[in-house]
Scaffold this motif. Structure first.
Motif, PDB file in Angstrom:
ATOM      1  N   LEU A 244       0.710  -1.204   0.170  1.00 45.39           N
ATOM      2  CA  LEU A 244       0.001  -0.001  -0.091  1.00 45.39           C
ATOM      3  C   LEU A 244       0.922   1.145  -0.071  1.00 45.39           C
ATOM      4  N   ARG A 245       1.203   1.457  -1.216  1.00 45.95           N
ATOM      5  CA  ARG A 245       2.353   2.612  -1.416  1.00 45.95           C
ATOM      6  C   ARG A 245       2.101   3.997  -0.920  1.00 45.95           C
ATOM      7  N   GLY A 246       2.893   4.616  -0.041  1.00 38.31           N
ATOM      8  CA  GLY A 246       2.738   5.941   0.211  1.00 38.31           C
ATOM      9  C   GLY A 246       2.444   6.898  -1.198  1.00 38.31           C
ATOM     10  N   HIS A 247       1.724   8.101  -1.042  1.00 37.70           N
ATOM     11  CA  HIS A 247       1.323   8.810  -2.199  1.00 37.70           C
ATOM     12  C   HIS A 247       2.425   9.843  -2.747  1.00 37.70           C
ATOM     13  N   SER A 248       3.375  10.121  -1.869  1.00 38.73           N
ATOM     14  CA  SER A 248       4.540  11.141  -2.201  1.00 38.73           C
ATOM     15  C   SER A 248       5.596  10.751  -1.871  1.00 38.73           C
ATOM     16  N   ALA A 249       6.605  10.292  -2.500  1.00 40.12           N
ATOM     17  CA  ALA A 249       8.058  10.240  -2.173  1.00 40.12           C
ATOM     18  C   ALA A 249       8.717  11.551  -2.330  1.00 40.12           C
ATOM     19  N   THR A 250       8.069  12.411  -2.642  1.00 37.19           N
ATOM     20  CA  THR A 250       8.911  13.777  -2.495  1.00 37.19           C
ATOM     21  C   THR A 250       8.570  14.225  -1.051  1.00 37.19           C
ATOM     22  N   LEU A 251       7.578  13.931  -0.506  1.00 31.44           N
ATOM     23  CA  LEU A 251       7.456  14.383   0.951  1.00 31.44           C
ATOM     24  C   LEU A 251       8.221  13.490   1.824  1.00 31.44           C
ATOM     25  N   VAL A 252       8.309  12.312   1.365  1.00 37.71           N
ATOM     26  CA  VAL A 252       9.213  11.277   2.151  1.00 37.71           C
ATOM     27  C   VAL A 252      10.611  11.874   2.302  1.00 37.71           C
ATOM     28  N   VAL A 253      11.242  12.209   0.950  1.00 35.19           N
ATOM     29  CA  VAL A 253      12.611  12.551   0.774  1.00 35.19           C
ATOM     30  C   VAL A 253      12.813  14.125   1.437  1.00 35.19           C
ATOM     31  N   LEU A 254      11.779  14.909   1.341  1.00 34.31           N
ATOM     32  CA  LEU A 254      11.672  16.029   2.341  1.00 34.31           C
ATOM     33  C   LEU A 254      11.787  15.871   3.653  1.00 34.31           C
ATOM     34  N   GLY A 255      10.998  15.417   4.203  1.00 30.41           N
ATOM     35  CA  GLY A 255      10.975  14.558   5.590  1.00 30.41           C
ATOM     36  C   GLY A 255      12.249  14.244   5.885  1.00 30.41           C
ATOM     37  N   THR A 256      12.793  13.543   5.208  1.00 22.51           N
ATOM     38  CA  THR A 256      14.161  12.537   5.715  1.00 22.51           C
ATOM     39  C   THR A 256      15.023  13.683   5.577  1.00 22.51           C
ATOM     40  N   PHE A 257      15.290  14.600   4.888  1.00 25.13           N
ATOM     41  CA  PHE A 257      16.396  15.626   4.984  1.00 25.13           C
ATOM     42  C   PHE A 257      16.047  16.566   6.229  1.00 25.13           C
ATOM     43  N   LEU A 258      14.813  16.826   6.347  1.00 28.92           N
ATOM     44  CA  LEU A 258      14.390  17.879   7.549  1.00 28.92           C
ATOM     45  C   LEU A 258      14.806  17.060   8.933  1.00 28.92           C
ATOM     46  N   LEU A 259      14.779  15.622   8.974  1.00 29.34           N
ATOM     47  CA  LEU A 259      15.066  14.870  10.095  1.00 29.34           C
ATOM     48  C   LEU A 259      16.626  14.773  10.219  1.00 29.34           C
ATOM     49  N   TRP A 260      17.297  14.602   9.251  1.00 21.39           N
ATOM     50  CA  TRP A 260      18.700  14.592   9.186  1.00 21.39           C
ATOM     51  C   TRP A 260      19.226  16.066   9.915  1.00 21.39           C
ATOM     52  N   PHE A 261      18.705  16.927   9.378  1.00 24.08           N
ATOM     53  CA  PHE A 261      19.071  18.320   9.855  1.00 24.08           C
ATOM     54  C   PHE A 261      19.012  18.362  11.269  1.00 24.08           C
ATOM     55  N   GLY A 262      17.681  18.167  11.665  1.00 29.82           N
ATOM     56  CA  GLY A 262      17.397  18.111  12.954  1.00 29.82           C
ATOM     57  C   GLY A 262      18.399  16.993  14.091  1.00 29.82           C
ATOM     58  N   TRP A 263      18.874  16.032  13.259  1.00 33.63           N
ATOM     59  CA  TRP A 263      19.513  15.029  14.358  1.00 33.63           C
ATOM     60  C   TRP A 263      20.872  15.948  14.592  1.00 33.63           C
ATOM     61  N   TYR A 264      21.269  16.854  14.102  1.00 33.80           N
ATOM     62  CA  TYR A 264      22.328  17.437  14.513  1.00 33.80           C
ATOM     63  C   TYR A 264      22.169  18.467  15.771  1.00 33.80           C
ATOM     64  N   GLY A 265      21.001  18.540  16.174  1.00 32.73           N
ATOM     65  CA  GLY A 265      20.570  19.139  17.445  1.00 32.73           C
ATOM     66  C   GLY A 265      20.116  17.922  18.316  1.00 32.73           C
ATOM     67  N   PHE A 266      19.588  16.950  18.012  1.00 33.94           N
ATOM     68  CA  PHE A 266      19.204  15.714  18.795  1.00 33.94           C
ATOM     69  C   PHE A 266      20.572  15.028  19.296  1.00 33.94           C
ATOM     70  N   ASN A 267      21.664  14.704  18.648  1.00 39.64           N
ATOM     71  CA  ASN A 267      22.663  14.042  19.035  1.00 39.64           C
ATOM     72  C   ASN A 267      23.953  14.991  19.657  1.00 39.64           C
ATOM     73  N   PRO A 268      24.524  15.866  18.890  1.00 42.19           N
ATOM     74  CA  PRO A 268      25.405  16.739  19.521  1.00 42.19           C
ATOM     75  C   PRO A 268      24.656  17.815  20.746  1.00 42.19           C
ATOM     76  N   GLY A 269      23.670  18.149  20.459  1.00 42.49           N
ATOM     77  CA  GLY A 269      22.859  18.648  21.535  1.00 42.49           C
ATOM     78  C   GLY A 269      22.701  18.152  22.844  1.00 42.49           C
TER      79      GLY A 269
END
Length: 505
Positions: A244-269
């Motif tokens: 049951l495939r999700g409707h937007s790979a674009t949003l998946v990639v956008l969300g992944t990059f935002l999470l990647w960015f936030g992880w620099y506060g999550f771990n080093p912070g």
């Protein structure tokens, strides 16, 4: 915090008097020490300001992960459920903020307390304290709502909205705070910051929360998805899995990059402070906590990158195609795994962490299909499975030098088994996996079961087929033409071809 500076007039008087005019020398000494104390006070103020600003900025980064979760979740579900999953992410933050303020922070960090639960600072009463200021509360709140956001992905597309409200409040107000007290509060029974009676003489080094955040959210999602059962149509005749495939790979990639960015506060912070030297001579060292912060960012990056590439080629070998959503989940699995040991391992070890995390995720996904477990975002497998691997990884690869620098105390405290530190740290981490699994299963499993029995958990079948957006949220998230809605067929506007599938699916 910077080392405090002091000045004694009695020590200066003999140096200034030279055997004569002692009164003038005393006055001069008092004046010099007064100026010196003023300057020293400014340095202390600056140290507090630097550390709190660093923590506040890290909190902003982690909060940005909520947007990443929202985009990732939205892209991973079918279009007819987009508004529902977006609203749950908003509610996780809003309800989590209120309940963490009223109860959660006190249960987590309300010292002095016992080893099980905190008992001060309800509603932030008697706040701030010398040990933490308002940025610390904000930072810890962002972690609490991250755990709730993980769970929402596991039960997406088939859950009543009232169930989201109830579990989010319960998780952020009670379940998660107690776990964070155990491992992160200086009073916690398994905390590495305890002054005495350390678990296996080491405590648990779960630096940024592979267990405290990711396992808690993942196991809660596991129980929610198990009790609800799979989505309609997820498994076909004979139990064969149906994508049951999700409707937007674009949003998946956008969300992944935002999470990647936030992880620099999550771990080093998670250091909480940055203005601290590790050198023997303060003011004469290039190496300090700022170096550890940078190393933590590097290990985080390497683990995620290795996991992404391992997933890319692994899925190509297994399934025969390159899939962007699989790679995104693999990347996030590497991040979830390295979160525990990010500060105490060498960069080369992060490559091992990411490589294994990718196979852990792929393995758990296969098991999920085999046992007809349905998690639309693979959240239980990713955060629960990779989080558990990250805890084991830290017990294997934590470096003696880094453990001593960050946690202080006994310079001979246990460290990673595979780097010569014995098995005590690993034993403590096995205990962590067991107690988190047990605690979350008892609390969240019971809550989801009660909601199920009260018919407050799963939406009716007809609503699930039609989509949660039109049945519960007043309409679809996207605009369609009347013909598209009438015919139930998505029309490709760039060539007139018809793509099979119901509107919003």
């Amino acid at each position: 915090m910077a080392t405090s500076l002091s000045c004694s007039a009695s020590d200066l008087i003999p140096l200034l008097s030279g055997g004569a005019n002692a009164t003038a020398a005393a006055a001069a000494a008092e004046y010099i020490c007064g100026r010196f104390d003023t300057v020293a006070g400014k340095f202390t103020d600056a140290a507090y300001a630097i550390d709190n600003t660093y923590l506040l900025f890290s909190a902003y980064l982690v909060f940005a992960m909520q947007l990443g979760f929202a985009m990732l979740c939205a892209g991973s579900v079918r279009a007819k459920n987009t508004m529902n999953i977006m609203l749950t992410n908003v509610i996780d933050a809003a309800a989590g903020g209120l309940f963490y303020y009223l109860f959660g922070f006190a249960f987590a960090f309300g010292s002095p307390s016992n080893g099980f639960i905190g008992k001060h600072f309800f509603g932030m009463y008697d706040f701030p304290q010398p040990t933490f200021d308002y940025p610390y509360f904000l930072y810890q709140w962002t972690f609490a709502i991250a755990a709730a956001g993980i769970t929402s992905g596991s039960i997406a597309e088939r859950t009543q909205f009232v169930a989201y409200l109830i579990y989010s409040a319960f998780l952020t107000g009670l379940v998660y705070p107690i776990v964070s007290h155990w491992f992160w509060s200086s009073d916690g029974w398994a905390s590495p910051a305890r002054s005495e009676n350390l678990l296996f003489q080491s405590g648990v080094i779960d630096f940024a929360g592979s267990g405290v955040v990711h396992m808690v959210g993942g196991i809660a999602g596991l129980w929610g998805a198990l009790i609800e059962g799979p989505r309609i149509g997820r498994f076909g005749d004979g139990g064969k899995p149906v994508t049951l495939r999700g409707h937007s790979a674009t949003l998946v990639v956008l969300g992944t990059f935002l999470l990647w960015f936030g992880w620099y506060g999550f771990n080093p912070g998670s250091f909480a402070t940055i203005f601290k030297s590790y050198g023997e001579t303060p003011g004469n060292s290039f190496y300090g906590q700022w170096s550890a912060v940078g190393r933590t960012a590097v290990t985080t990056t390497l683990a995620g990158c290795t996991a992404a590439l391992t997933t890319l080629f692994g899925k190509r070998l297994i399934d025969g195609y390159w899939n962007v959503t699989d790679v995104c989940n693999g990347l996030l699995g590497g991040f979830a795994a390295i979160t525990s040991g990010c500060s105490v391992v060498e960069p080369w070890a992060a490559l091992v962490c990411g490589f294994v995390a990718a196979w852990v995720l792929m393995g758990f996904n296969r098991l999920a299909e085999k046992f007809h477990f349905d998690d639309p975002l693979e959240a239980a497998q990713l955060h629960g499975g990779c989080g558990a691997w990250g805890i084991i990884f830290t017990g294997l690869f934590a470096e003696k030098r880094y453990v001593a620098e960050i946690f202080g105390g006994d310079p001979n405290r246990p460290y990673g088994l595979l780097v010569g530190g014995g098995g005590r740290l690993l034993a403590a981490h096995v205990v962590q996996i067991l107690v988190i699994t047990g605690w979350v299963s008892v609390t969240m499993g019971t809550l989801f079961y009660i909601l199920h029995k009260l018919k407050l958990l799963r939406i009716p079948a007809e609503d699930e087929i039609a989509g949660v957006d039109p049945t519960s949220h007043g309409g679809l998230a996207y605009m369609y033409t009347e013909d598209e809605i009438r015919n139930g067929i998505m029309v490709r506007r760039n060539g007139g071809d018809n793509a099979q599938g119901n509107v919003g699916v």
